[in-house]
Motif scaffolding. Structure first.
Motif, PDB file in Angstrom:
ATOM      1  N   THR A  80       0.803  -1.225   0.000  1.00 27.21           N
ATOM      2  CA  THR A  80       0.000   0.000   0.000  1.00 27.21           C
ATOM      3  C   THR A  80       0.834   1.272   0.000  1.00 27.21           C
ATOM      4  N   ASP A  81       2.111   1.179   0.322  1.00 24.57           N
ATOM      5  CA  ASP A  81       2.931   2.387   0.455  1.00 24.57           C
ATOM      6  C   ASP A  81       3.610   2.735  -0.858  1.00 24.57           C
ATOM      7  N   SER A  82       4.047   3.988  -0.956  1.00 30.78           N
ATOM      8  CA  SER A  82       4.740   4.490  -2.144  1.00 30.78           C
ATOM      9  C   SER A  82       5.891   5.394  -1.707  1.00 30.78           C
ATOM     10  N   PRO A  83       6.925   5.541  -2.541  1.00 28.12           N
ATOM     11  CA  PRO A  83       8.040   6.422  -2.175  1.00 28.12           C
ATOM     12  C   PRO A  83       7.583   7.867  -2.053  1.00 28.12           C
ATOM     13  N   GLY A  84       8.243   8.611  -1.190  1.00 26.28           N
ATOM     14  CA  GLY A  84       7.888  10.018  -1.026  1.00 26.28           C
ATOM     15  C   GLY A  84       8.540  10.609   0.193  1.00 26.28           C
ATOM     16  N   PHE A  85       7.738  11.245   1.034  1.00 26.46           N
ATOM     17  CA  PHE A  85       8.254  11.947   2.208  1.00 26.46           C
ATOM     18  C   PHE A  85       7.302  11.744   3.379  1.00 26.46           C
ATOM     19  N   LYS A  86       7.873  11.765   4.593  1.00 20.04           N
ATOM     20  CA  LYS A  86       7.096  11.641   5.822  1.00 20.04           C
ATOM     21  C   LYS A  86       7.373  12.863   6.709  1.00 20.04           C
ATOM     22  N   LEU A  87       6.365  13.247   7.449  1.00 24.46           N
ATOM     23  CA  LEU A  87       6.490  14.396   8.329  1.00 24.46           C
ATOM     24  C   LEU A  87       7.352  14.049   9.540  1.00 24.46           C
ATOM     25  N   LYS A  88       8.318  14.920   9.840  1.00 26.51           N
ATOM     26  CA  LYS A  88       9.207  14.722  10.982  1.00 26.51           C
ATOM     27  C   LYS A  88       8.539  15.168  12.289  1.00 26.51           C
ATOM     28  N   PRO A  89       9.111  14.749  13.434  1.00 29.39           N
ATOM     29  CA  PRO A  89       8.684  15.355  14.707  1.00 29.39           C
ATOM     30  C   PRO A  89       9.031  16.845  14.717  1.00 29.39           C
ATOM     31  N   LYS A  90       8.216  17.628  15.413  1.00 26.64           N
ATOM     32  CA  LYS A  90       8.403  19.090  15.473  1.00 26.64           C
ATOM     33  C   LYS A  90       8.663  19.640  14.074  1.00 26.64           C
ATOM     34  N   PRO A  91       7.708  19.465  13.165  1.00 29.15           N
ATOM     35  CA  PRO A  91       7.988  19.723  11.752  1.00 29.15           C
ATOM     36  C   PRO A  91       7.894  21.173  11.314  1.00 29.15           C
ATOM     37  N   SER A  92       7.241  22.019  12.083  1.00 25.67           N
ATOM     38  CA  SER A  92       6.966  23.375  11.605  1.00 25.67           C
ATOM     39  C   SER A  92       8.145  24.308  11.868  1.00 25.67           C
ATOM     40  N   ALA A  95      11.164  30.577   8.193  1.00 28.82           N
ATOM     41  CA  ALA A  95      12.427  31.142   7.724  1.00 28.82           C
ATOM     42  C   ALA A  95      12.153  32.163   6.630  1.00 28.82           C
ATOM     43  N   HIS A  96      12.714  33.373   6.807  1.00 23.42           N
ATOM     44  CA  HIS A  96      12.652  34.412   5.770  1.00 23.42           C
ATOM     45  C   HIS A  96      11.217  34.727   5.347  1.00 23.42           C
ATOM     46  N   GLY A  97      10.292  34.659   6.306  1.00 28.71           N
ATOM     47  CA  GLY A  97       8.907  35.004   6.021  1.00 28.71           C
ATOM     48  C   GLY A  97       8.049  33.859   5.530  1.00 28.71           C
ATOM     49  N   PHE A  98       8.608  32.664   5.393  1.00 30.05           N
ATOM     50  CA  PHE A  98       7.862  31.500   4.925  1.00 30.05           C
ATOM     51  C   PHE A  98       7.671  30.487   6.052  1.00 30.05           C
ATOM     52  N   LEU A  99       6.530  29.834   6.053  1.00 29.33           N
ATOM     53  CA  LEU A  99       6.315  28.670   6.904  1.00 29.33           C
ATOM     54  C   LEU A  99       6.696  27.431   6.115  1.00 29.33           C
ATOM     55  N   GLN A 100       7.510  26.555   6.721  1.00 25.97           N
ATOM     56  CA  GLN A 100       7.967  25.347   6.055  1.00 25.97           C
ATOM     57  C   GLN A 100       7.755  24.141   6.950  1.00 25.97           C
ATOM     58  N   ALA A 101       7.621  22.984   6.313  1.00 23.54           N
ATOM     59  CA  ALA A 101       7.432  21.731   7.032  1.00 23.54           C
ATOM     60  C   ALA A 101       8.682  20.872   6.900  1.00 23.54           C
ATOM     61  N   GLY A 102       9.110  20.313   7.996  1.00 26.47           N
ATOM     62  CA  GLY A 102      10.241  19.390   7.968  1.00 26.47           C
ATOM     63  C   GLY A 102       9.778  18.000   7.579  1.00 26.47           C
ATOM     64  N   VAL A 103      10.354  17.463   6.517  1.00 30.56           N
ATOM     65  CA  VAL A 103       9.973  16.133   6.044  1.00 30.56           C
ATOM     66  C   VAL A 103      11.217  15.260   5.906  1.00 30.56           C
ATOM     67  N   GLU A 104      11.001  13.965   6.006  1.00 31.35           N
ATOM     68  CA  GLU A 104      12.059  12.968   5.891  1.00 31.35           C
ATOM     69  C   GLU A 104      11.809  12.114   4.656  1.00 31.35           C
ATOM     70  N   VAL A 105      12.861  11.765   3.942  1.00 32.26           N
ATOM     71  CA  VAL A 105      12.718  10.946   2.737  1.00 32.26           C
ATOM     72  C   VAL A 105      12.232   9.553   3.113  1.00 32.26           C
ATOM     73  N   TYR A 106      11.225   9.059   2.374  1.00 33.10           N
ATOM     74  CA  TYR A 106      10.684   7.715   2.582  1.00 33.10           C
ATOM     75  C   TYR A 106      10.893   6.914   1.297  1.00 33.10           C
ATOM     76  N   GLY A 107      11.652   5.822   1.397  1.00 36.35           N
ATOM     77  CA  GLY A 107      11.914   5.018   0.211  1.00 36.35           C
ATOM     78  C   GLY A 107      12.863   5.732  -0.742  1.00 36.35           C
ATOM     79  N   GLY A 108      12.673   5.475  -2.040  1.00 34.12           N
ATOM     80  CA  GLY A 108      13.567   6.035  -3.049  1.00 34.12           C
ATOM     81  C   GLY A 108      12.860   6.876  -4.080  1.00 34.12           C
ATOM     82  N   PRO A 109      12.289   8.021  -3.686  1.00 36.91           N
ATOM     83  CA  PRO A 109      11.597   8.859  -4.665  1.00 36.91           C
ATOM     84  C   PRO A 109      12.552   9.551  -5.619  1.00 36.91           C
ATOM     85  N   LEU A 110      12.080   9.867  -6.814  1.00 32.03           N
ATOM     86  CA  LEU A 110      12.804  10.743  -7.732  1.00 32.03           C
ATOM     87  C   LEU A 110      12.595  12.177  -7.253  1.00 32.03           C
TER      88      LEU A 110
END
Length: 419
Positions: A80-92, A95-110
């Motif tokens: 059921t799973d696919s390559p991509g990204f997963k949300l990290k702990p304390k992800p928010s 920086a420089h006026g932008f809100l960003q999410a911390g993500v971790e690589v999952y599997g082998g995405p392009l």
């Protein structure tokens, strides 16, 4: 074919995470008359159509009248799973006026395929009381690419640092504006302070699309491996109670990261379910071994079509093409579990379904990937065959197949289940 493809597109759209995929399988199984079982309770022993969900994985089976301890199994295994990204702990972060999410690589995405797309968060939140809440944002975030004006050499070679360059933006302002977990909790109708854990993936939001000359192509996210999940699900739903074997559909999680989890193919899930079915049938240890010796598993996962721009990456004599039938996947090192008897079993299923098929083998100079097939064969000793449809852009945020191949795979798997 058109009906199958439309239903596949709807299935993929409903399955932005492994947990959503398992939930969508459960919904369709219940609509088809399957009964949901709980692993903590006793299971019925009589004939019937049943399923059980374990986190982001689901196993369904059809137990016919007259089944006994030595009755063999016919299993379709997928993931059921696919390559991509997963949300990290304390992800928010801000920086420089932008809100960003911390993500971790999952599997082998392009990596490059995930740039400049409208993406969403999807998965589960678990609260302090142990309740689980499925959640998805819809279009919410994006990984913006650096403009060519600021990197004049980008077309000579793009290098993306997964820590520095792949953090998506989801808003403007600072953290007082809103954090990711708080937003997800709000969508689930719970308080952010009650969220004790989460498993959240990043998914492409673009719907599946048919395009090309005479509508030759179908593109969508997560086709590796939701095409096989959808086909295996259709096969088990179509299987009648009158049979001389138990038909099983197993959709595991975590294949893209090695399967070594409680809901992965290297874990105990399938063995647990088969053991409990056997217990209900009164199987002795000898009968279980006899049942497994007469059983088959088709491990259905995506394979590679020859790429017209990179044909040298394929074996010179084995160049399967999208639209000419699903694949029989073969590897001398048993990275795929297919052997001669398995090839014959696949040929019989395809002949029964009226479906052409092609062989796939890797170029000797290109390392071969693997699937749940060898894991299932090793854990259970059941003869296993690796099959699937040919794709281009595998592990991209958006993959590509021929419009007829998903329906052909489903037809072959249905013929196998009903043999």
């Amino acid at each position: 074919m058109t009906d199958h493809l439309g239903d596949l597109a709807a299935f993929i759209a409903a399955s932005p995470s492994s947990f959503h995929a398992a939930d969508e399988c459960a919904r369709r199984l219940e609509a088809a008359g399957f009964s949901r079982l709980d692993e903590t309770e006793e299971w019925p022993a009589e004939a019937g159509k049943r399923f059980v969900v374990r986190d982001g994985a689901v196993i369904a089976w059809v137990q016919p009248e007259g089944a006994a301890g030595q009755t063999p199994f016919r299993i379709v295994g997928t993931h059921t799973d696919s390559p991509g990204f997963k949300l990290k702990p304390k992800p928010s972060t801000a920086a420089h006026g932008f809100l960003q999410a911390g993500v971790e690589v999952y599997g082998g995405p392009l990596f490059n395929s995930w740039l400049d797309r409208e993406l969403e968060f999807a998965g589960r939140l678990v609260t302090l009381d142990g309740d689980e809440h499925l959640v998805r944002t819809g279009p919410f975030l994006r990984i913006p690419q650096l403009a060519v004006h600021l990197d004049r050499a980008v077309n000579e070679g793009l290098r993306l640092d997964p820590q520095q360059h792949l953090n998506p933006v989801y808003g403007l302002g600072d953290l007082s504006t809103g954090d990711v977990v708080g937003h997800l909790a709000g969508l689930a109708g719970i308080r952010a302070s009650d969220v004790a854990g989460y498993d959240i993936s990043v998914a492409d939001t673009a719907p599946g699309a048919v395009f090309g000359l005479d509508g030759a192509f179908f593109a969508a996210g997560r086709m590796d491996n939701l095409v096989s999940v959808h086909a295996g699900l259709a096969a088990v739903i179509a299987t009648p109670l009158a049979a001389d074997h138990v038909s099983v559909f197993a959709a595991f999680d975590h294949e893209e990261v090695g399967s070594e989890t409680r809901s992965g193919a290297a874990g105990p899930f399938l063995a647990d379910v088969l053991a409990r079915i056997g217990d209900g049938l009164g199987a002795t240890a000898s009968q279980r071994l006899r049942a497994f010796a007469a059983s088959w598993c088709f491990s259905a996962d995506a394979g590679h079509s020859v790429h017209p721009n990179y044909a040298e990456r394929h074996d010179p004599a084995n160049k399967p093409v999208m639209g000419r039938g699903p694949l029989l996947k073969i590897n001398a090192k048993q990275r795929y579990a297919t052997d001669a008897r398995g090839a014959a079993e696949w040929a019989r299923a395809c002949a029964s379904a009226g479906v052409a098929y092609q062989e796939f083998v890797s170029n000797n100079a290109v390392p071969c990937g693997s699937t749940i097939g060898p894991l299932t064969a090793t854990r259970l000793g059941i003869r296993t065959v690796d099959v699937g449809i040919p794709l281009l852009s595998m592990h991209s945020a958006r993959e590509l197949c021929a419009v007829g191949d998903p329906a052909d795979l489903a037809a072959a798997l249905t013929a196998f289940q009903q043999a």
